[in-house]
Design a protein around this motif. Structure first.
Motif, PDB file in Angstrom:
ATOM      1  N   UNK A  29       0.970  -1.002   0.027  1.00 54.83           N
ATOM      2  CA  UNK A  29       0.019   0.024  -0.217  1.00 54.83           C
ATOM      3  C   UNK A  29       0.978   1.227   0.155  1.00 54.83           C
ATOM      4  N   UNK A  30       1.967   1.396   0.685  1.00 55.61           N
ATOM      5  CA  UNK A  30       2.944   2.361   0.923  1.00 55.61           C
ATOM      6  C   UNK A  30       3.375   2.547  -0.541  1.00 55.61           C
ATOM      7  N   UNK A  31       3.901   1.500  -1.213  1.00 58.90           N
ATOM      8  CA  UNK A  31       4.682   1.516  -2.508  1.00 58.90           C
ATOM      9  C   UNK A  31       3.810   2.185  -3.400  1.00 58.90           C
ATOM     10  N   UNK A  32       2.318   1.629  -3.387  1.00 54.92           N
ATOM     11  CA  UNK A  32       1.709   1.961  -4.406  1.00 54.92           C
ATOM     12  C   UNK A  32       1.153   3.440  -4.212  1.00 54.92           C
ATOM     13  N   UNK A  35       4.204   5.315  -5.659  1.00 57.67           N
ATOM     14  CA  UNK A  35       4.068   5.544  -6.816  1.00 57.67           C
ATOM     15  C   UNK A  35       3.008   6.413  -7.715  1.00 57.67           C
ATOM     16  N   UNK A  36       1.726   6.555  -6.936  1.00 54.50           N
ATOM     17  CA  UNK A  36       0.725   7.505  -7.637  1.00 54.50           C
ATOM     18  C   UNK A  36       1.317   9.022  -7.269  1.00 54.50           C
ATOM     19  N   UNK A  37       1.812   9.243  -5.992  1.00 56.04           N
ATOM     20  CA  UNK A  37       2.423  10.641  -5.973  1.00 56.04           C
ATOM     21  C   UNK A  37       3.330  10.997  -6.794  1.00 56.04           C
ATOM     22  N   UNK A  38       4.205   9.989  -7.112  1.00 56.95           N
ATOM     23  CA  UNK A  38       5.340  10.326  -8.225  1.00 56.95           C
ATOM     24  C   UNK A  38       4.861  10.485  -9.565  1.00 56.95           C
ATOM     25  N   UNK A  39       3.802   9.794  -9.974  1.00 59.03           N
ATOM     26  CA  UNK A  39       3.246  10.003 -11.264  1.00 59.03           C
ATOM     27  C   UNK A  39       2.455  11.001 -11.312  1.00 59.03           C
ATOM     28  N   UNK A  61      -1.312   5.871 -12.881  1.00 55.62           N
ATOM     29  CA  UNK A  61      -1.648   6.440 -11.718  1.00 55.62           C
ATOM     30  C   UNK A  61      -3.183   5.962 -11.394  1.00 55.62           C
ATOM     31  N   UNK A  62      -3.919   5.956 -12.346  1.00 55.05           N
ATOM     32  CA  UNK A  62      -5.552   5.522 -12.069  1.00 55.05           C
ATOM     33  C   UNK A  62      -5.425   3.987 -11.952  1.00 55.05           C
ATOM     34  N   UNK A  63      -4.481   3.246 -12.387  1.00 54.71           N
ATOM     35  CA  UNK A  63      -4.269   1.693 -12.363  1.00 54.71           C
ATOM     36  C   UNK A  63      -4.075   1.560 -10.665  1.00 54.71           C
ATOM     37  N   UNK A  64      -3.097   2.570 -10.335  1.00 57.21           N
ATOM     38  CA  UNK A  64      -2.349   2.446  -9.175  1.00 57.21           C
ATOM     39  C   UNK A  64      -3.448   2.781  -7.797  1.00 57.21           C
ATOM     40  N   UNK A  65      -4.424   3.669  -8.173  1.00 50.62           N
ATOM     41  CA  UNK A  65      -5.376   3.982  -7.189  1.00 50.62           C
ATOM     42  C   UNK A  65      -6.226   2.733  -6.967  1.00 50.62           C
TER      43      UNK A  65
END
Length: 179
Positions: A29-32, A35-39, A61-65
């Protein structure tokens, strides 16, 4: 000395395998989330530069959410940190509250099993589609939600069968403390 609300008793230690699983779920969860923040930051910076943007950053980013939501559902359910209505806690006694706790977890487990069947159909159905920008096969994008709903179902079943009581409440109502 001022009256303090009673502190809840510490929870019973969970088995090592469950603690490891919780740590892995939380790390995912933290990794995702990172990842969303960076994207998203990458997308924001690209808008202010005289270069072509990378379309795939928004798609990922949408997939990551979606992946974030499904990967943490088992973790939140296992720790009783998911969104719930605690209105019943104010009305029912301990035995009735335990019955509601078991019933609610069995319903969540049943819904999780049905979601697992649908997610398995999406993952193993063999759709030839791919995502527009990254060209990831669409069935692959459903793999993380599949794992998430399986873990949610197992956690709900464990809550109903193995957990001796619902998590302790700090207060039952105004001024009335519960042990």
């Amino acid at each position: 000395m001022a009256d303090r609300p009673p502190t809840p008793e510490p929870r019973a230690p969970r088995p090592a395998a469950v603690r490891w699983l919780e740590t892995a779920e939380l790390a995912a969860g933290v990794t995702l989330l990172a990842l969303i923040l960076v994207l998203i930051l990458t997308q924001a910076v690209q808008r202010h530069l005289p270069v072509d943007g990378w379309v795939w950053t928004g798609e990922l980013a949408r997939l990551g959410l979606v992946w974030l939501a499904f990967s943490l559902v088992g973790y939140l359910l296992g720790r009783d940190e998911h969104i719930t209505l605690k209105v019943v806690d104010l009305v029912l006694g301990d035995r009735a509250l335990r019955a509601v706790w078991i019933l609610a977890n069995l319903v969540v487990a049943a819904v999780g099993v049905l979601l697992t069947l649908e997610a398995a159909e999406l993952v193993f159905g063999g759709s030839p589609q791919a995502t527009p920008a990254l060209r990831i096969p669409v069935p692959w994008t459903y793999a993380i939600p599949l794992v998430g709903v399986v873990l949610m179902s197992l956690r709900a079943l464990a809550n109903a069968v193995l957990v001796p009581a619902p998590p302790l409440r700090e207060h039952r109502g105004p001024g009335e403390a519960v042990r």
